[in-house]
Design a protein around this motif. Sequence first.
Motif, PDB file in Angstrom:
ATOM      1  N   LEU A 142       0.845  -1.195   0.000  1.00  0.00           N
ATOM      2  CA  LEU A 142       0.000   0.000   0.000  1.00  0.00           C
ATOM      3  C   LEU A 142       0.880   1.245   0.000  1.00  0.00           C
ATOM      4  CD1 LEU A 142      -1.192  -2.181   2.401  1.00  0.00           C
ATOM      5  CD2 LEU A 142      -3.196  -0.809   1.893  1.00  0.00           C
ATOM      6  N   PHE A 143       0.388   2.285  -0.643  1.00  0.00           N
ATOM      7  CA  PHE A 143       1.126   3.543  -0.707  1.00  0.00           C
ATOM      8  C   PHE A 143       1.118   4.234   0.655  1.00  0.00           C
ATOM      9  CE2 PHE A 143       1.331   8.149  -1.424  1.00  0.00           C
ATOM     10  CZ  PHE A 143       2.535   8.226  -2.110  1.00  0.00           C
ATOM     11  N   ALA A 144       2.215   4.904   0.983  1.00  0.00           N
ATOM     12  CA  ALA A 144       2.308   5.757   2.168  1.00  0.00           C
ATOM     13  C   ALA A 144       3.468   6.716   1.959  1.00  0.00           C
ATOM     14  CB  ALA A 144       2.512   4.929   3.435  1.00  0.00           C
ATOM     15  N   ILE A 145       3.461   7.803   2.709  1.00  0.00           N
ATOM     16  CA  ILE A 145       4.497   8.827   2.582  1.00  0.00           C
ATOM     17  C   ILE A 145       5.381   8.893   3.813  1.00  0.00           C
ATOM     18  CG2 ILE A 145       4.933  11.316   2.318  1.00  0.00           C
ATOM     19  CD1 ILE A 145       2.153  11.398   0.842  1.00  0.00           C
ATOM     20  N   ASP A 146       4.779   8.868   5.006  1.00  0.00           N
ATOM     21  CA  ASP A 146       5.439   9.134   6.295  1.00  0.00           C
ATOM     22  C   ASP A 146       5.523  10.640   6.544  1.00  0.00           C
ATOM     23  OD1 ASP A 146       6.557   8.650   8.749  1.00  0.00           O
ATOM     24  OD2 ASP A 146       8.295   7.566   8.019  1.00  0.00           O
ATOM     25  N   TYR A 147       4.483  11.348   6.136  1.00  0.00           N
ATOM     26  CA  TYR A 147       4.376  12.788   6.351  1.00  0.00           C
ATOM     27  C   TYR A 147       4.250  13.077   7.847  1.00  0.00           C
ATOM     28  CZ  TYR A 147       2.400  17.514   6.046  1.00  0.00           C
ATOM     29  OH  TYR A 147       2.170  18.861   6.176  1.00  0.00           O
ATOM     30  N   PRO A 148       4.878  14.135   8.366  1.00  0.00           N
ATOM     31  CA  PRO A 148       5.752  15.099   7.687  1.00  0.00           C
ATOM     32  C   PRO A 148       7.234  14.753   7.779  1.00  0.00           C
ATOM     33  CG  PRO A 148       5.268  15.908   9.872  1.00  0.00           C
ATOM     34  CD  PRO A 148       4.559  14.587   9.755  1.00  0.00           C
ATOM     35  N   HIS A 193      -2.767   0.688  -9.587  1.00  0.00           N
ATOM     36  CA  HIS A 193      -4.040   1.019  -8.957  1.00  0.00           C
ATOM     37  C   HIS A 193      -4.209   0.284  -7.625  1.00  0.00           C
ATOM     38  CE1 HIS A 193      -6.271   3.609 -11.810  1.00  0.00           C
ATOM     39  NE2 HIS A 193      -5.462   3.073 -12.708  1.00  0.00           N
ATOM     40  N   LYS A 194      -3.769  -0.944  -7.544  1.00  0.00           N
ATOM     41  CA  LYS A 194      -3.850  -1.673  -6.274  1.00  0.00           C
ATOM     42  C   LYS A 194      -3.072  -0.954  -5.178  1.00  0.00           C
ATOM     43  CE  LYS A 194      -4.258  -6.364  -8.190  1.00  0.00           C
ATOM     44  NZ  LYS A 194      -3.552  -7.662  -8.358  1.00  0.00           N
ATOM     45  N   ILE A 195      -1.827  -0.598  -5.481  1.00  0.00           N
ATOM     46  CA  ILE A 195      -0.956   0.001  -4.471  1.00  0.00           C
ATOM     47  C   ILE A 195      -1.402   1.422  -4.149  1.00  0.00           C
ATOM     48  CG2 ILE A 195       1.427   0.722  -4.010  1.00  0.00           C
ATOM     49  CD1 ILE A 195       2.282  -1.683  -5.816  1.00  0.00           C
ATOM     50  N   ALA A 196      -1.841   2.154  -5.153  1.00  0.00           N
ATOM     51  CA  ALA A 196      -2.231   3.554  -4.955  1.00  0.00           C
ATOM     52  C   ALA A 196      -3.490   3.689  -4.113  1.00  0.00           C
ATOM     53  CB  ALA A 196      -2.441   4.234  -6.306  1.00  0.00           C
ATOM     54  N   HIS A 197      -4.475   2.828  -4.366  1.00  0.00           N
ATOM     55  CA  HIS A 197      -5.753   3.016  -3.654  1.00  0.00           C
ATOM     56  C   HIS A 197      -6.547   1.736  -3.466  1.00  0.00           C
ATOM     57  CE1 HIS A 197      -8.343   2.737  -7.295  1.00  0.00           C
ATOM     58  NE2 HIS A 197      -7.293   3.247  -7.905  1.00  0.00           N
TER      59      HIS A 197
END
Length: 329
Positions: free
Chosen positions: A281-287, A309-313
């Motif tokens: 799954l997508f993630a950023i680790d913001y901030p 598309h699977k990983i993004a959403h």
Amino acid sequence: MRLIALEEAFSIPRLSDRFPGLTDLGPIPVSPEFGRHVARRLPDFTELRLPEMDRYGVDVQVLSHTAPGLQAGLSAEDAVAAARFANDYLANVVAEHPARFAGFAALPMQDPPAAAAELRRAVEELGFRGALVNDHTGSRYLDDPGYERFWTTLEELDVPLYLHPGAPPAEQWQVTDGCAELIGPTFTWGAQTGGHALRLLYSGVFDRHPGARLILGHMGEYLPFMLSRLDSRYATLAPGRTLDRAPSAYVGTNILITLSGVQSPAALAGAILAIGADAILFAIDYPYEFTGPATTAFAGAALSDADRHKIAHGNAERLLKLRPWTESA
């Protein structure tokens, strides 16, 4: 294409003022500029966070209280009160922006029955999509028999637990002496949290609770790249506890991963080969990480349309029961 980010931190000034340790990450060497960058963004939702999401095409952040959070040495009584306050606070934020934010609960793991009860309240009453725990609590890990009721509740509610680094270390690693650069996200957090996940695997948590799902950030805290070695070494172990499956079989089924903090198309390609796109799954680790490089790296990865598309959403919509979305919606 919709983009849902799963490991996105926030803080609550009022709660941090009462319990300063909730946001104290210890002796991690960071520049003053970066410290100010993080401190300004953690408590913010609308002035900086939403505009940055819009700028880089992030549709939804799944919010969780920043590390070390409730694992920062609180008493059981304080942890129970802090968890309830933090979760009510986050529920109000999500209610104000229901299309842009979702929530992972903070839990008082110092009191396992209370943690199970707060998880149920957060999911059933507040609409949260799971929970996030910052590694161990004191010297207690989640394979402790006292957490069996918690795992049963997690399985019954059919929500995931995100196991995140950041708890105060249970012991001092001599390998970091004189080399503080290794402390935290550079090395020790990944090894410690990956080790915690392996404790759960080898102690049979996922055999006793086959419906439980654990999420690991940072491309799986090294585990997707160790699967063959886990299996080969398991085959040589002395007789003792046995698993229903080979160790590698739990990674990608019970243990899922996110991209948080690893802006590497090469690592993502390896993880897909190891555990499959359905488990990522997508993630950023913001901030703590920057949104632009994270979204750019993902956009530049050589992926099929289906996997992207699977990983993004798509995986997040399924796992967290978020409203499905299509390009034509």
